[in-house]
Design a protein around this motif. Structure first.
Motif, PDB file in Angstrom:
ATOM      1  N   UNK A 189      51.559  34.456  58.643  1.00 44.61           N
ATOM      2  CA  UNK A 189      50.708  33.343  58.212  1.00 44.61           C
ATOM      3  C   UNK A 189      50.320  32.462  59.390  1.00 44.61           C
ATOM      4  N   UNK A 190      51.262  32.206  60.291  1.00 41.67           N
ATOM      5  CA  UNK A 190      50.966  31.387  61.466  1.00 41.67           C
ATOM      6  C   UNK A 190      49.965  32.083  62.382  1.00 41.67           C
ATOM      7  N   UNK A 191      50.082  33.390  62.504  1.00 41.50           N
ATOM      8  CA  UNK A 191      49.114  34.132  63.331  1.00 41.50           C
ATOM      9  C   UNK A 191      47.718  34.053  62.723  1.00 41.50           C
ATOM     10  N   UNK A 192      47.616  34.223  61.396  1.00 40.84           N
ATOM     11  CA  UNK A 192      46.304  34.150  60.751  1.00 40.84           C
ATOM     12  C   UNK A 192      45.665  32.787  60.977  1.00 40.84           C
ATOM     13  N   UNK A 193      46.468  31.756  60.892  1.00 42.14           N
ATOM     14  CA  UNK A 193      45.943  30.410  61.111  1.00 42.14           C
ATOM     15  C   UNK A 193      45.502  30.226  62.555  1.00 42.14           C
ATOM     16  N   UNK A 194      46.255  30.783  63.486  1.00 35.02           N
ATOM     17  CA  UNK A 194      45.947  30.635  64.905  1.00 35.02           C
ATOM     18  C   UNK A 194      44.633  31.311  65.287  1.00 35.02           C
ATOM     19  N   UNK A 195      44.307  32.408  64.617  1.00 41.64           N
ATOM     20  CA  UNK A 195      43.083  33.146  64.964  1.00 41.64           C
ATOM     21  C   UNK A 195      41.953  32.875  63.975  1.00 41.64           C
ATOM     22  N   UNK A 196      42.151  31.902  63.073  1.00 40.57           N
ATOM     23  CA  UNK A 196      41.139  31.539  62.074  1.00 40.57           C
ATOM     24  C   UNK A 196      40.727  32.733  61.223  1.00 40.57           C
ATOM     25  N   UNK A 197      41.693  33.528  60.809  1.00 42.53           N
ATOM     26  CA  UNK A 197      41.395  34.696  59.984  1.00 42.53           C
ATOM     27  C   UNK A 197      40.927  34.280  58.602  1.00 42.53           C
ATOM     28  N   UNK A 198      39.927  34.973  58.090  1.00 33.27           N
ATOM     29  CA  UNK A 198      39.402  34.689  56.764  1.00 33.27           C
ATOM     30  C   UNK A 198      40.182  35.478  55.718  1.00 33.27           C
ATOM     31  N   UNK A 199      40.384  34.852  54.564  1.00 33.50           N
ATOM     32  CA  UNK A 199      41.079  35.499  53.461  1.00 33.50           C
ATOM     33  C   UNK A 199      40.116  35.738  52.311  1.00 33.50           C
TER      34      UNK A 199
END
Length: 294
Positions: free
Chosen positions: A265-275
């Motif tokens: 979850x922290x990685x997704x937030x760091x790279x602005x990943x879309x869900x």
């Protein structure tokens, strides 16, 4: 062969093979048809039919998993790629550039094993292209050239590692305005055992044409956690002991699950990943057993 042998160069050669449509010259296919018969593959079960596809445009179709590597035309296509790579290496040799050139051979996804004729099998890995399973993630990665030690390296690497590796080999600094996800592999080429990297991440927030559903994953050491976005469930595998991903350990190792899920979850937030967002007009359909996660 018109290239100036003294000038540095970079070539990015993307073969369309091996890909659908599965086609090859008859004379290339014939030896593999003979081999198929000699191995007794004409008499074995080649496919297992699974649940329906999770995509609207294929909802009436069923996933067909290839169980054995037995398609002669697919084998001929692999041979054609092999021959083409050989021609390239021969050209480098004839122009006295082979000893000064690093060649990397890799692919963008695992073999197509569950859809569109399912022409190949990734056994002992599960599933294939379009899935978060190892059959979809693992690809060949071969490197040859000066400074590359011979042998097999077991450190997990990814295609984003190629770019910083090329920059490193060329003695070029990473541009200040670029964010580089990968790590240089020059240390591994020279014989180092591991990279200075804690984890590898995947993000696949959509439905695959091959049967996979929206998901993300993280691998740290031999632990691999997969998070499925449809119903928010997770699966945990020890790839060292279970490369087939047959035994989900998520209920038995809650601490590992919590740690890896937070990391992902922290990685997704760091790279602005879309869900993905839930479709408010979707009413569901019956008989989805076997689709998405296994």
């Amino acid at each position: 062969e018109s290239h100036d042998g003294d000038a540095p160069f970079f070539m990015n050669l993307n073969f369309y093979s091996v890909h659908t449509p599965i086609q090859a010259p008859a004379e290339r296919v014939a030896p593999y048809e003979t081999k198929r018969e000699a191995l007794g593959l004409d008499d074995v079960q080649e496919f297992a039919v699974g649940g329906r596809f999770p995509t609207e445009h294929k909802r009436d179709g069923r996933i067909e998993r290839r169980l054995v590597q037995s398609n002669p035309t697919y084998a001929a296509m692999v041979e054609s790629v092999d021959r083409a790579v050989g021609r390239l290496l021969d050209a480098l040799d004839r122009t006295d550039q082979l000893d000064d050139t690093v060649v990397v051979f890799t692919a963008d996804n695992g073999g197509l094993a569950t859809a569109e004729g399912s022409p190949t099998c990734n056994s002992p890995l599960s599933e294939g292209k379009g899935w978060m399973d190892e059959g979809g993630n693992r690809v060949p990665f071969l490197a040859w050239g000066p400074g590359v030690e011979s042998g097999v390296c077991t450190e997990p690497v990814t295609s984003p590692d190629v770019y910083p590796t090329v920059l490193d080999l060329a003695g070029v600094d990473t541009p200040d305005d670029q964010v580089v996800d990968g790590e240089s592999l020059t240390g591994l080429f020279a014989g180092d055992d591991a990279l200075d990297r804690e984890a590898i991440y995947w993000h696949y927030p959509h439905y695959g044409n091959q049967g996979g559903t929206p998901a993300g994953a993280v691998r740290r050491g031999d632990w691999k956690l997969v998070e499925f976005f449809e119903d928010d469930h997770v699966e945990l595998y020890d790839l060292d002991a279970d490369v087939r991903e047959e035994t989900d350990l998520s209920e038995h190792r809650p601490g590992v699950v919590a740690d890896l899920r937070t990391d992902l979850a922290e990685w997704r937030e760091a790279v602005d990943a879309l869900l993905p967002e839930e479709n408010p007009d979707f009413e569901g359909w019956p008989d989805r057993a076997g689709a998405g996660s296994r």
